[in-house]
Design an enzyme around this catalytic site. Structure first.
Site, PDB file in Angstrom:
ATOM      1  N   GLN A 175       0.838  -1.198   0.000  1.00  0.00           N
ATOM      2  CA  GLN A 175       0.000   0.000   0.000  1.00  0.00           C
ATOM      3  C   GLN A 175       0.871   1.244   0.000  1.00  0.00           C
ATOM      4  O   GLN A 175       1.290   1.728   1.045  1.00  0.00           O
ATOM      5  CB  GLN A 175      -0.936   0.009   1.207  1.00  0.00           C
ATOM      6  N   PHE A 176       1.129   1.775  -1.203  1.00  0.00           N
ATOM      7  CA  PHE A 176       2.004   2.940  -1.339  1.00  0.00           C
ATOM      8  C   PHE A 176       1.431   4.176  -0.660  1.00  0.00           C
ATOM      9  O   PHE A 176       2.170   5.073  -0.266  1.00  0.00           O
ATOM     10  CB  PHE A 176       2.312   3.226  -2.820  1.00  0.00           C
ATOM     11  N   THR A 177       0.114   4.225  -0.453  1.00  0.00           N
ATOM     12  CA  THR A 177      -0.503   5.411   0.138  1.00  0.00           C
ATOM     13  C   THR A 177      -0.110   5.613   1.605  1.00  0.00           C
ATOM     14  O   THR A 177      -0.363   6.679   2.165  1.00  0.00           O
ATOM     15  CB  THR A 177      -2.036   5.377   0.016  1.00  0.00           C
TER      16      THR A 177
END
Length: 150
Positions: free
Chosen positions: A78-80
């Site tokens: 999850q890059f966020t």
């Protein structure tokens, strides 16, 4: 690296209508990777994840790790998690590593968690549009950043 660890009764990831990973009791881990992350971050975080004593013992006290509790792990990229909201209302993801760095690091994290846990873990699909379902148990949710060691 940043992670969000949630103790769950169950969790699953679906991509294009197909379940790609699911667990019963255990930990759902969201993983964010940045360019500065190293193999040391992977080893440290994996040790933290598998060592967290957040499962109830026979007295109802959070005193057991995932191995003692017989739980499983679901890992989702999850890059966020590296979103910066300092300026304005539109998050910037500039700190999140690009796929050429983050995919190999994600794969190393899977291997390290499997080694530390002593069994296969469930995963999502890197970069896919994933639908994540979970039943948070407690709720117990812990955020850990390997750069701050907290």
């Amino acid at each position: 690296m940043r992670i969000v660890v949630q103790r769950v009764s169950e969790a699953s990831v679906t991509v294009a209508g197909k379940i790609t990973g699911e667990i019963g009791k255990g930990l759902m881990v969201l993983l964010g990777i940045e360019d500065a992350d190293t193999d040391e971050d992977i080893r440290w975080l994996s040790g933290k994840i598998t060592g967290l004593r957040i499962f109830d013992d026979e007295n109802g006290v959070m005193n057991l790790g995932i191995k003692e509790a017989g739980g499983d792990i679901l890992l989702v990229s999850q890059f966020t998690l590296h979103a910066s909201t300092k300026k304005g209302n539109r998050p910037s993801y500039i700190k999140a590593a690009k796929p050429d760095i983050s995919i190999p690091m994600y794969e190393k994290m899977i291997a390290q968690l499997e080694m530390d846990l002593g069994k296969k873990i469930a995963t999502g699909i890197f970069g896919a549009d994933m639908k994540v379902r979970l039943l948070n148990d407690g709720p117990v949710t812990i955020c850990i950043d390997s750069k701050n060691k907290e």
